[in-house]
Design an enzyme around this catalytic site. Structure first.
Site, short mmCIF file in Angstrom:
data_model
loop_
_atom_site.label_atom_id
_atom_site.label_comp_id
_atom_site.label_asym_id
_atom_site.label_seq_id
_atom_site.Cartn_x
_atom_site.Cartn_y
_atom_site.Cartn_z
CB SER A 298 -28.28 21.55 -73.18
OG SER A 298 -29.11 20.44 -73.47
CG ASP B 78 -30.26 20.08 -77.07
OD1 ASP B 78 -29.59 20.03 -76.03
OD2 ASP B 78 -29.83 20.61 -78.12
CG HIS C 273 -28.84 24.61 -76.32
ND1 HIS C 273 -28.27 25.25 -77.39
CD2 HIS C 273 -28.98 23.30 -76.67
CE1 HIS C 273 -28.07 24.35 -78.37
NE2 HIS C 273 -28.50 23.18 -77.95
CG MET D 2 -30.68 18.77 -83.20
SD MET D 2 -29.96 18.00 -81.77
CE MET D 2 -30.83 18.92 -80.47
CG ASP E 227 -25.08 21.33 -78.47
OD1 ASP E 227 -26.18 21.52 -79.00
OD2 ASP E 227 -24.91 20.56 -77.50
CG MET F 60 -24.15 19.65 -83.84
SD MET F 60 -24.89 20.22 -82.31
CE MET F 60 -24.94 18.69 -81.36
CG HIS G 219 -29.76 22.52 -81.32
ND1 HIS G 219 -28.85 21.66 -80.73
CD2 HIS G 219 -29.61 22.36 -82.65
CE1 HIS G 219 -28.19 21.01 -81.68
NE2 HIS G 219 -28.63 21.43 -82.86
CG MET H 223 -33.42 15.96 -80.18
SD MET H 223 -32.54 14.74 -79.18
CE MET H 223 -31.18 15.76 -78.61
C1 DX5 Z 1 -26.97 16.60 -78.80
C2 DX5 Z 1 -27.45 17.63 -77.82
C3 DX5 Z 1 -26.48 17.64 -76.66
C4 DX5 Z 1 -26.88 18.53 -75.54
C5 DX5 Z 1 -25.78 18.74 -74.51
O1 DX5 Z 1 -27.96 16.29 -79.67
O2 DX5 Z 1 -27.50 18.89 -78.47
O3 DX5 Z 1 -25.23 18.03 -77.16
O4 DX5 Z 1 -27.15 19.78 -76.08
O5 DX5 Z 1 -25.12 17.59 -74.34
P1 DX5 Z 1 -24.09 17.36 -73.13
O6 DX5 Z 1 -24.87 16.59 -72.10
O7 DX5 Z 1 -22.97 16.59 -73.75
O8 DX5 Z 1 -23.66 18.71 -72.62
ZN ZN Z 2 -28.10 21.28 -78.73
#
Ligand code: DX5
Ligand code: ZN
Length: 212
Positions: free
Chosen positions: A7, A34, A32, A67, A172, A134, A65, A36
């Site tokens: 990520s 993320d 990955h 979100m 994740d 999650m 991903h 948002m």
């Molecule tokens: C949450 C994100 C995180 C990220 C990885 O919204 O999706 O989970 O991917 O997080 P860490 O730093 O915990 O690996």
């Molecule tokens: Zn993620």
């Protein structure tokens, strides 16, 4: 076979190119993204322009991903800029979300928050490229792994096997060398790792330990 999905949320964006190169050399299997929107989750990260940069930096799979509250509206943009797969959240979906996403012609996975009932995904398992459980409440990297996730992985794996499917279960949030063994043993095959990788001094060592 365990997939290490890196990520980029907590990587050093001032050095995105070298971070991606270093992660790839360390042996990560995919990236990955993320995404948002500050509405579906209480944080804003990045969009299609960053996907485009990533696409020019690596040949590894890019898994978006999403979100975000409106995955159907924005998924095409992520695919156009290079995403190989889109993951949407079951919590914002309605009955035509999955069919519309599948029309884009790319693999579509689903993500479920820690408090979302697993049964809600059972009817659509055959159509999914993966189920991303999650193990933190989404919005931020660097949070602590929620241990109840292990039971959720086992329960979901049992249902996937009961249906005679082989949909991968991914996890994740808070995945690191300490939490990875239990996560692997519970049956997850894709481990998303952000801060445990990009905050470490030896990326290859983290990849080795997480993949076991
Ligand atoms: C949450 C994100 C995180 C990220 C990885 O919204 O999706 O989970 O991917 O997080 P860490 O730093 O915990 O690996
Ligand atoms: Zn993620």
């Amino acid at each position: 076979m365990i997939e290490f999905s890196a990520s980029i949320l907590n990587c050093d964006f001032a050095r995105l190119g070298s971070e991606i190169k270093a992660a790839e050399e360390a042996g990560v299997d995919a990236f990955h993204l993320d995404v948002m929107d500050g509405h579906s989750v209480p944080n804003i990260s990045f969009g299609p322009p960053v996907t485009k940069h990533l696409r020019n930096l690596t040949k590894l799979p890019l898994r978006a991903h999403l979100m975000i509250t409106d995955p159907v509206r924005y998924a095409p943009k992520f695919i156009e800029t290079g995403a190989d797969e889109v993951l949407y959240h079951i919590e914002v979906a309605d009955s035509d979300t999955l069919p519309k996403l599948l029309e884009l012609g790319k693999p579509v996975g689903i993500s479920m928050n820690p408090d979302t009932h697993l049964e809600s995904v059972y009817p659509i398992l055959p159509k999914l490229s993966q189920v991303l459980l999650m193990s933190v409440y989404p919005g931020f990297g660097g949070q602590r792994f929620i241990p109840e996730t292990l039971f959720r992985i086992e329960t979901l794996k049992r249902e996937i096997e009961r249906q005679g499917l082989s949909v991968p279960v991914s996890v994740d949030g808070g995945v690191n060398p300490e939490t990875a063994p239990d996560i692997r043993n519970a049956g997850a095959s894709i481990l998303v790792v952000g801060s445990a990788l990009f905050r470490s001094v030896d990326y290859a060592e983290v990849v080795r330990q997480v993949k076991g």
